[in-house]
Design a protein around this motif. Structure first.
Motif, PDB file in Angstrom:
ATOM      1  N   GLY A 152       0.818  -1.180  -0.013  1.00  0.00           N
ATOM      2  CA  GLY A 152       0.054  -0.148   0.079  1.00  0.00           C
ATOM      3  C   GLY A 152       1.030   1.176   0.015  1.00  0.00           C
ATOM      4  O   GLY A 152       0.751   1.994  -0.637  1.00  0.00           O
ATOM      5  N   LEU A 153       1.857   1.279   0.656  1.00  0.00           N
ATOM      6  CA  LEU A 153       2.833   2.307   0.984  1.00  0.00           C
ATOM      7  C   LEU A 153       3.562   2.690  -0.567  1.00  0.00           C
ATOM      8  O   LEU A 153       3.859   3.663  -0.869  1.00  0.00           O
ATOM      9  N   TRP A 154       3.797   1.761  -1.185  1.00  0.00           N
ATOM     10  CA  TRP A 154       4.496   1.728  -2.363  1.00  0.00           C
ATOM     11  C   TRP A 154       3.638   2.523  -3.449  1.00  0.00           C
ATOM     12  O   TRP A 154       4.218   3.345  -4.234  1.00  0.00           O
ATOM     13  N   HIS A 155       2.285   2.574  -3.211  1.00  0.00           N
ATOM     14  CA  HIS A 155       1.366   3.688  -4.128  1.00  0.00           C
ATOM     15  C   HIS A 155       1.838   5.002  -3.303  1.00  0.00           C
ATOM     16  O   HIS A 155       0.612   5.367  -2.863  1.00  0.00           O
ATOM     17  N   VAL A 156       2.529   5.579  -3.422  1.00  0.00           N
ATOM     18  CA  VAL A 156       2.897   6.695  -2.705  1.00  0.00           C
ATOM     19  C   VAL A 156       2.114   7.848  -3.261  1.00  0.00           C
ATOM     20  O   VAL A 156       1.680   8.787  -2.379  1.00  0.00           O
ATOM     21  N   GLN A 157       1.471   7.951  -4.564  1.00  0.00           N
ATOM     22  CA  GLN A 157       0.512   8.784  -4.909  1.00  0.00           C
ATOM     23  C   GLN A 157      -0.968   8.896  -3.995  1.00  0.00           C
ATOM     24  O   GLN A 157      -1.395   9.835  -3.887  1.00  0.00           O
ATOM     25  N   VAL A 158      -1.251   7.675  -3.504  1.00  0.00           N
ATOM     26  CA  VAL A 158      -2.353   7.640  -2.617  1.00  0.00           C
ATOM     27  C   VAL A 158      -2.130   8.641  -1.512  1.00  0.00           C
ATOM     28  O   VAL A 158      -3.057   8.979  -0.898  1.00  0.00           O
ATOM     29  N   LEU A 159      -0.990   8.612  -0.828  1.00  0.00           N
ATOM     30  CA  LEU A 159      -0.872   9.355   0.357  1.00  0.00           C
ATOM     31  C   LEU A 159      -1.272  10.757   0.298  1.00  0.00           C
ATOM     32  O   LEU A 159      -1.335  11.573   1.304  1.00  0.00           O
ATOM     33  N   ALA A 160      -1.101  11.211  -0.976  1.00  0.00           N
ATOM     34  CA  ALA A 160      -1.358  12.527  -1.432  1.00  0.00           C
ATOM     35  C   ALA A 160      -3.037  12.701  -1.296  1.00  0.00           C
ATOM     36  O   ALA A 160      -3.297  14.092  -1.148  1.00  0.00           O
ATOM     37  N   GLN A 161      -3.675  11.854  -1.124  1.00  0.00           N
ATOM     38  CA  GLN A 161      -5.153  12.163  -1.250  1.00  0.00           C
ATOM     39  C   GLN A 161      -5.577  12.522   0.440  1.00  0.00           C
ATOM     40  O   GLN A 161      -4.623  12.254   1.171  1.00  0.00           O
ATOM     41  N   SER A 162      -6.899  12.459   0.459  1.00  0.00           N
ATOM     42  CA  SER A 162      -7.455  12.790   1.960  1.00  0.00           C
ATOM     43  C   SER A 162      -6.969  11.448   2.759  1.00  0.00           C
ATOM     44  O   SER A 162      -6.947  10.565   2.389  1.00  0.00           O
ATOM     45  N   PRO A 163      -6.936  11.696   4.063  1.00  0.00           N
ATOM     46  CA  PRO A 163      -6.814  10.647   5.070  1.00  0.00           C
ATOM     47  C   PRO A 163      -7.523   9.604   4.869  1.00  0.00           C
ATOM     48  O   PRO A 163      -7.319   8.392   4.981  1.00  0.00           O
ATOM     49  N   ALA A 164      -9.109  10.055   4.708  1.00  0.00           N
ATOM     50  CA  ALA A 164      -9.925   8.702   4.767  1.00  0.00           C
ATOM     51  C   ALA A 164      -9.691   7.850   3.426  1.00  0.00           C
ATOM     52  O   ALA A 164      -9.928   6.864   3.463  1.00  0.00           O
ATOM     53  N   TYR A 165      -9.277   8.462   2.350  1.00  0.00           N
ATOM     54  CA  TYR A 165      -9.085   7.744   1.018  1.00  0.00           C
ATOM     55  C   TYR A 165      -7.950   6.998   1.326  1.00  0.00           C
ATOM     56  O   TYR A 165      -7.648   5.784   1.089  1.00  0.00           O
ATOM     57  N   ALA A 166      -6.758   7.320   1.880  1.00  0.00           N
ATOM     58  CA  ALA A 166      -5.555   6.595   2.119  1.00  0.00           C
ATOM     59  C   ALA A 166      -5.788   5.602   2.999  1.00  0.00           C
ATOM     60  O   ALA A 166      -5.247   4.324   2.844  1.00  0.00           O
ATOM     61  N   ALA A 167      -6.743   5.737   4.031  1.00  0.00           N
ATOM     62  CA  ALA A 167      -6.888   4.800   5.123  1.00  0.00           C
ATOM     63  C   ALA A 167      -7.756   3.551   4.299  1.00  0.00           C
ATOM     64  O   ALA A 167      -7.530   2.488   4.694  1.00  0.00           O
ATOM     65  N   GLY A 168      -8.666   4.103   3.389  1.00  0.00           N
ATOM     66  CA  GLY A 168      -9.499   2.783   2.824  1.00  0.00           C
ATOM     67  C   GLY A 168      -8.613   2.211   2.007  1.00  0.00           C
ATOM     68  O   GLY A 168      -8.731   0.942   1.853  1.00  0.00           O
ATOM     69  N   PHE A 169      -7.647   2.668   1.267  1.00  0.00           N
ATOM     70  CA  PHE A 169      -6.668   2.247   0.272  1.00  0.00           C
ATOM     71  C   PHE A 169      -5.881   1.128   1.190  1.00  0.00           C
ATOM     72  O   PHE A 169      -5.580  -0.024   0.581  1.00  0.00           O
ATOM     73  N   LEU A 170      -5.212   1.594   2.208  1.00  0.00           N
ATOM     74  CA  LEU A 170      -4.291   0.809   3.020  1.00  0.00           C
ATOM     75  C   LEU A 170      -5.218  -0.476   3.603  1.00  0.00           C
ATOM     76  O   LEU A 170      -4.500  -1.632   3.661  1.00  0.00           O
ATOM     77  N   LEU A 171      -6.143  -0.384   4.166  1.00  0.00           N
ATOM     78  CA  LEU A 171      -7.061  -1.105   4.603  1.00  0.00           C
ATOM     79  C   LEU A 171      -7.403  -2.415   3.636  1.00  0.00           C
ATOM     80  O   LEU A 171      -7.324  -3.397   3.479  1.00  0.00           O
ATOM     81  N   ALA A 172      -7.484  -1.936   2.186  1.00  0.00           N
ATOM     82  CA  ALA A 172      -7.512  -2.706   1.141  1.00  0.00           C
ATOM     83  C   ALA A 172      -6.361  -3.560   0.628  1.00  0.00           C
ATOM     84  O   ALA A 172      -6.574  -4.670   0.788  1.00  0.00           O
ATOM     85  N   THR A 173      -5.497  -2.894   0.650  1.00  0.00           N
ATOM     86  CA  THR A 173      -3.963  -3.546   0.377  1.00  0.00           C
ATOM     87  C   THR A 173      -3.556  -4.795   1.448  1.00  0.00           C
ATOM     88  O   THR A 173      -3.176  -5.797   0.937  1.00  0.00           O
ATOM     89  N   VAL A 174      -3.780  -4.369   2.563  1.00  0.00           N
ATOM     90  CA  VAL A 174      -3.422  -5.184   3.603  1.00  0.00           C
ATOM     91  C   VAL A 174      -4.384  -6.397   3.717  1.00  0.00           C
ATOM     92  O   VAL A 174      -3.985  -7.484   3.793  1.00  0.00           O
TER      93      VAL A 174
END
Length: 268
Positions: free
Chosen positions: A168-190
């Motif tokens: 998930g952290l490898w998709h560094v561009q996601v971390l530039a989005q809102s905290p809720a978006y990044a949290a949802g993405f990291l939940l998905a990748t994990v």
């Protein structure tokens, strides 16, 4: 003053494991950034395939040059269980993920966010094939190299979770989005990594790569056709993360009913 031979050997093994993981991750991150930067010049549409997906494959290639026998051992890791194959339930899981994501999102917004494959800028068959190739470019690194490497030190759930977090952290561009978006993405990748790690625990080699790549490609295609998370809106990504978490639960429960696979530490 040197310590006892057993302690020294254990410390050296631990250092080698960290070195291999560090080299792989450094190459995967840097190569992905470089490939993303040059993609516009290649003329390859991102709708078809994103060149960043081949960063992990380059990481494995460098590891194979530096540690050929160890890398071959990790890529072949697994203890095949010929009494059952997980391919049917595993490849059905992406459809369930998209269903659990897209239906609530459509109800929430009052709009079905469905895209007719015929309206894509490129033939759907080409997009699907390219998505599979790109997904395998990622999965040879995440599920076929890093996850087996971590399994030499950690249990299946911990190794899968750690791989998913780094993925998930490898998709560094996601971390530039809102905290809720990044949290949802990291939940998905994990949680997707947990599903894949537990499902593929007893498989290795090409079988593992194709199943992981197929799962990954089906998820990407489902998101392309039924979600609009690329707008940066947090709600579709949060729903996607929650659906991935829900579909991981049966795999976790299934893993508790099966004897664990032992992967020798010497493979790390």
């Amino acid at each position: 003053m040197r310590g006892p031979p057993g302690i020294v050997e254990a410390m050296q093994t631990r250092q080698r494991w960290k070195t291999r993981a560090g080299v792989y991750l450094a190459v995967a991150f840097v190569a992905a950034g470089a490939l993303g930067a040059v993609q516009p010049a290649t003329g390859i549409p991102t709708e078809v395939v994103q060149l960043t997906q081949f960063g992990p494959a380059l990481g494995v290639a460098v590891a194979a040059l530096l540690w050929p026998s160890r890398t071959r051992g990790l890529l072949a890791a697994g203890a095949p269980d010929r009494t059952s194959s997980p391919w049917r339930p595993l490849l059905a899981t992406p459809f369930l993920v998209i269903l659990l994501s897209a239906v609530p999102y459509a109800l929430l917004t009052g709009t079905a966010h469905a895209t007719d494959p015929r309206t894509l800028h490129h033939p759907f068959l080409l997009v699907a094939l390219a998505q599979l190739i790109g997904a395998c470019g990622e999965e040879i690194g995440w599920r076929c190299f890093l996850q087996p490497l971590l399994r030499t030190r950690l249990g299946p759930l911990a190794a899968s979770s750690a791989t998913g977090l780094v993925w998930g952290l490898w998709h560094v561009q996601v971390l530039a989005q809102s905290p809720a978006y990044a949290a949802g993405f990291l939940l998905a990748t994990v949680t997707m990594s947990i599903t894949l790690g537990l499902a593929l625990e007893r498989l290795g080699g090409l079988h593992r790569l194709l199943l992981a790549g197929g799962f990954h490609a089906l998820v990407n295609l489902g998101m392309l056709l039924f979600m609009n998370e690329e707008t940066g809106a947090p709600s579709p990504m949060l729903l996607f993360g929650l659906s991935c978490a829900l579909t991981a639960v049966p795999w976790i429960r299934r893993s508790h009913r099966r004897p664990p696979v032992t992967i020798p530490a010497t493979a790390g």
